[in-house]
Design an enzyme around this catalytic site. Structure first.
Site: not given
Length: 811
Positions: A388, A392, A711, A754
């Site tokens: 990650g 976090v 992407s 996203k």
């Protein structure tokens, strides 16, 4: 005259050669005897007698002797060597010398810095002085060369010769100071006279006895005289050997070692190199510590071998400290020390909930891991890898697992490690070597089953010093690490009871073979709501404590905290958020310490006054939409971002320009998008001739930030289709997905990040690949409520949902 023999086989310059020593490599007669003149310069020697066939060095230091060599050697290399009757005579007269000596040839002459000369001579023949010619500056004499009397060949004579050879060979074998090659020389000499002279020169006898042998012309009598001396010496040598055997037979192996050890220590004391009582106490202490550590039998045997070496290594030697460090390392390792596991799963759940907000999926997986360990303590569990963005809570999760189990926690940062020896250790071949980081951390932990956090495993480097990631393959393989061998220890250590938890920010940085050994657990970035709760529950109380404030002295309004999250931080984790909260707390602490106020309420205005102007301006949805402008979505290691993609055209020849510091994969996506638009020109409403008459420029703003990945293919296709069809794209729509030349939309990664970026930018609709529909279950409820997700399979569906209709365009 003082002339000293310097034979390489002699222990003292003035002493005669030891009995049995070879001072002649081979008899001179084999090469033929040079012509000996009738008149010789006489060089006196003292302390020994030179025999024909002998080759030995002499030191010449007297002025007369040096003058003899300087004047004689240019004319002839042959000089006469006569022994002195009394060694103490410094200036020998002719009467002080024996009259029978040996004519010798000077083979080599070396001049020394201290005015001495070293010559190497080889004895040639016996001679007798007949008449003295001169005494100054050195002795010169006319000589006779008497012939030896050799008996007629017979069995008896042959037996005497063979007996002498066997006796001499036997003596050479019993005397350890005599080189082994001497026996071979004795066996090779077939001439009785040569053998007698060879042995006579090496007898342990005085000068008078050797001179008598030299003067004896009857070879048989000479041989018997040498036989008498050698037989007497052989008898002594055999008695000494028998005594040694008798003494050794009375000692047991342990007594013999103790005796030798005591003798060695006595020698070291005499040399000033040993006999240190402190060293003995140190060795005894190390033995006690080794027994207390209880290592396996093979490890204990290796350590004991090193301790025995300490007995013979002087404490001042560098090797001594190397051995001590090695044994201390073995003694300090937790070979038998383990922490007792606390496998109360309810308590473990409470600890995880206490230390971490949300992360339900991650907590559930960790509880499952602990449950399996409870049911099968000896099983080989998987190696977990927490993946990650920074901040976090990956490292703190490992600490929570250790607290839940009641184990020691060890954190090992791997970021920037390039030397393989950091993992496997250094070989003990030089001073300063040490074990690898794995063994060092276990040594500090004091237990063999800690929770070991391998932090930043995706940032390991590799260069000419090796590949540390490859060295970790054995460490992280449960089927191999039960016998991990550190190069420094060179003995196996069991790592199978360690719980390894790795952390990484980016999966692409983890080598494939290493990734194959680990189970990935994703820790995505936090939403605004999650950051708000984390700030209230964890960050603010911690910063109050660190800055010396009490809860009643400060109060954060929710809107103020939300302002810090949105305008002063830009991250997936909460590290920067905690730093900004700390800055606000320090400002309050300054007021309280000065007595200005006793209680402060943190409002939005107070935050702006303390932290200054807004630090981050997040990308927002397009306020106005133009043809060729599309909102895309990107994933970065610090979270998700929206990405505006702009396309424009101008008269040209059909060329394409790409800017915005985009990578090779993204450039290929742009080429694929252009090809796909050209093949579908009619369907998208474009004119085919436009692609020949116009140049195209695609730009991705924030040009200072590198961008790459496939992407953005859907967004680039939509931008080009919008540009050539002169149709605007809806400003409340964002999209992500990879395209193919067949018009298919392929899945992407980082959907949660996203989606959170789209939600922050006030986007209403997100177009995603159909194959990513399964990932919607992982999204926060907040994102599902605010966003409408449109799964698509083809680019036609993308255009249908992204481009404005005619009615919308006329509004």
């Amino acid at each position: 005259m003082n002339e000293n023999a310097i034979s390489t086989l002699q222990s003292e310059p003035d002493a005669p050669p030891p009995q049995g020593c070879a001072v002649a490599a081979e008899p001179a007669a084999k090469h033929g005897v040079p012509r000996i003149p009738e008149e010789l310069a006489i060089l006196p020697v003292r302390g020994f007698v030179v025999f024909p066939g002998s080759v030995l060095p002499l030191t010449v230091s007297r002025p007369a002797s040096i003058k003899l060599l300087d004047e004689t050697l240019p004319i002839t290399k042959i000089v006469g060597l006569l022994a002195q009757r009394d060694e103490k005579t410094e200036q020998p007269a002719p009467s002080d010398l024996y009259h029978t000596g040996t004519a010798a040839i000077v083979l080599k002459l070396l001049r020394q810095a201290d005015d001495r000369i070293i010559i190497v001579v080889q004895g040639l023949r016996r001679f007798a002085m007949r008449k003295i010619v001169a005494t100054e500056p050195y002795l010169r004499a006319e000589i006779d060369l008497p012939k030896s009397i050799t008996p007629a060949p017979s069995s008896a004579w042959q037996a005497e010769f063979q007996n002498l050879r066997d006796t001499a060979a036997r003596l050479a074998q019993l005397r350890p100071e005599i080189p082994d090659e001497v026996v071979g020389i004795i066996r090779e000499i077939d001439d009785p006279e040569q053998l007698t002279d060879f042995l006579a020169g090496n007898l342990s006898a005085d000068v008078a006895q050797k001179q008598a042998i030299l003067e004896e012309l009857d070879v048989q009598k000479r041989l018997r005289a040498v036989q008498t001396h050698i037989s007497a010496q052989l008898e002594v040598a055999e008695i000494q050997q028998k005594l040694q055997q008798d003494v050794q037979s009375q000692f047991s192996e342990a007594q013999r070692k103790a005796y030798l050890r005591s003798q060695l220590k006595a020698i070291q004391r005499e040399l000033g190199e040993g006999g240190d009582t402190g060293a003995d106490e140190q060795i005894a202490t190390l033995r006690t510590r080794l027994e207390e550590a209880k290592p396996p039998a093979e490890v204990l045997a290796q350590a004991e071998r090193e301790l025995k070496r300490l007995d013979i290594v002087p404490p001042a030697s560098p090797e001594y400290s190397v051995i001590v460090s090695y044994v201390e390392t073995i003694a300090e390792l937790p070979w038998s020390k383990v922490s007792e596991d606390n496998l109360d799963l309810d308590k473990a759940q409470q600890i995880l909930d206490r230390d971490h907000y949300d992360l339900e999926k991650v907590k559930r997986r960790l509880i499952e891991y602990l449950a399996v360990h409870k049911l099968n303590p000896g099983g080989r569990g998987p190696i977990l890898c927490l993946l990650g963005p920074p901040g976090v809570g990956k490292t703190s999760l490992g600490q929570s697992v250790a607290d839940a189990l009641g184990r020691k926690f060890v954190r090992m940062s791997l970021g920037g490690i390039r030397d393989e020896a950091e993992i496997r250790g250094h070989r003990r071949t030089y001073i300063g070597s040490m074990p690898g980081r794995i063994i060092q951390e276990l040594r500090r932990a004091g237990t063999r089953n800690p929770v070991m956090m391998l932090d930043e495993i995706d940032k390991i480097g590799a260069d000419f010093r090796g590949d540390p990631a490859s060295a970790l393959l054995e460490v992280l393989d449960p089927r191999q690490n039960f016998a991990f061998v550190d190069r420094y220890l060179d003995v196996p250590f069991d790592l199978s009871q360690i719980i390894f938890i790795a952390t990484a920010n980016y999966i692409g940085g983890i080598p494939g073979p290493l990734l194959d050994r680990m189970e990935l657990i994703d820790l995505p970035g936090y939403t605004e709501r999650e950051k708000l709760e984390i700030g209230k529950r964890y960050l603010i109380p911690r910063q109050l404590t660190e800055n010396g404030l009490k809860a009643e002295q400060i109060e954060f309004e929710e809107e103020a905290l939300r302002l810090i999250i949105n305008d002063y931080t830009h991250e997936a984790g909460v590290r920067e958020l905690e730093r900004q909260i700390g800055a606000v707390c320090r400002a309050v602490a300054a007021r309280v310490a000065r007595g200005i106020t006793e209680r402060v309420i943190i409002t939005r205005d107070f935050v702006r006054e303390t932290l200054g102007p807004q630090r981050y301006i997040h990308e927002q949805r397009l306020t106005s939409n133009l043809p060729g402008v599309v909102t895309g979505l990107a994933y970065t290691p610090t979270g998700g971002e929206i990405l505006h993609i702009e396309a424009t055209r101008y008269p040209g020849k059909g060329n394409i320009t790409l800017t915005g510091q985009i990578g090779n994969v993204m450039k290929e996506s742009a080429q694929a998008a252009l090809s796909l638009v050209r093949t579908r020109a009619t369907a998208v409403g474009a004119k085919p001739e436009d692609f020949r008459e116009y140049d195209i420029h695609i730009h991705v703003p924030a040009g200072a930030v590198p961008k790459d990945g496939p992407s953005a293919g859907v967004a680039m296709f939509t931008a080009l289709a919008s540009l050539f069809s002169d149709t605007r794209v809806r400003s409340d729509v964002a999209m992500t997905g990879e395209i193919t030349l067949r018009g298919m939309v392929l899945p992407i990664g980082g959907l949660k990040e996203k989606s959170l970026a789209a939600m922050r930018a006030d986007i209403g609709t997100v177009i995603i690949p159909k194959l990513n529909e399964k990932d919607l279950a992982e999204l926060p409820e907040e994102a599902k409520q605010k966003l409408r997700f449109v799964p698509v399979e083809t680019v036609d569906a993308v255009l249908a949902n992204a481009l404005e209709s005619a009615e919308q365009a006329n509004e």
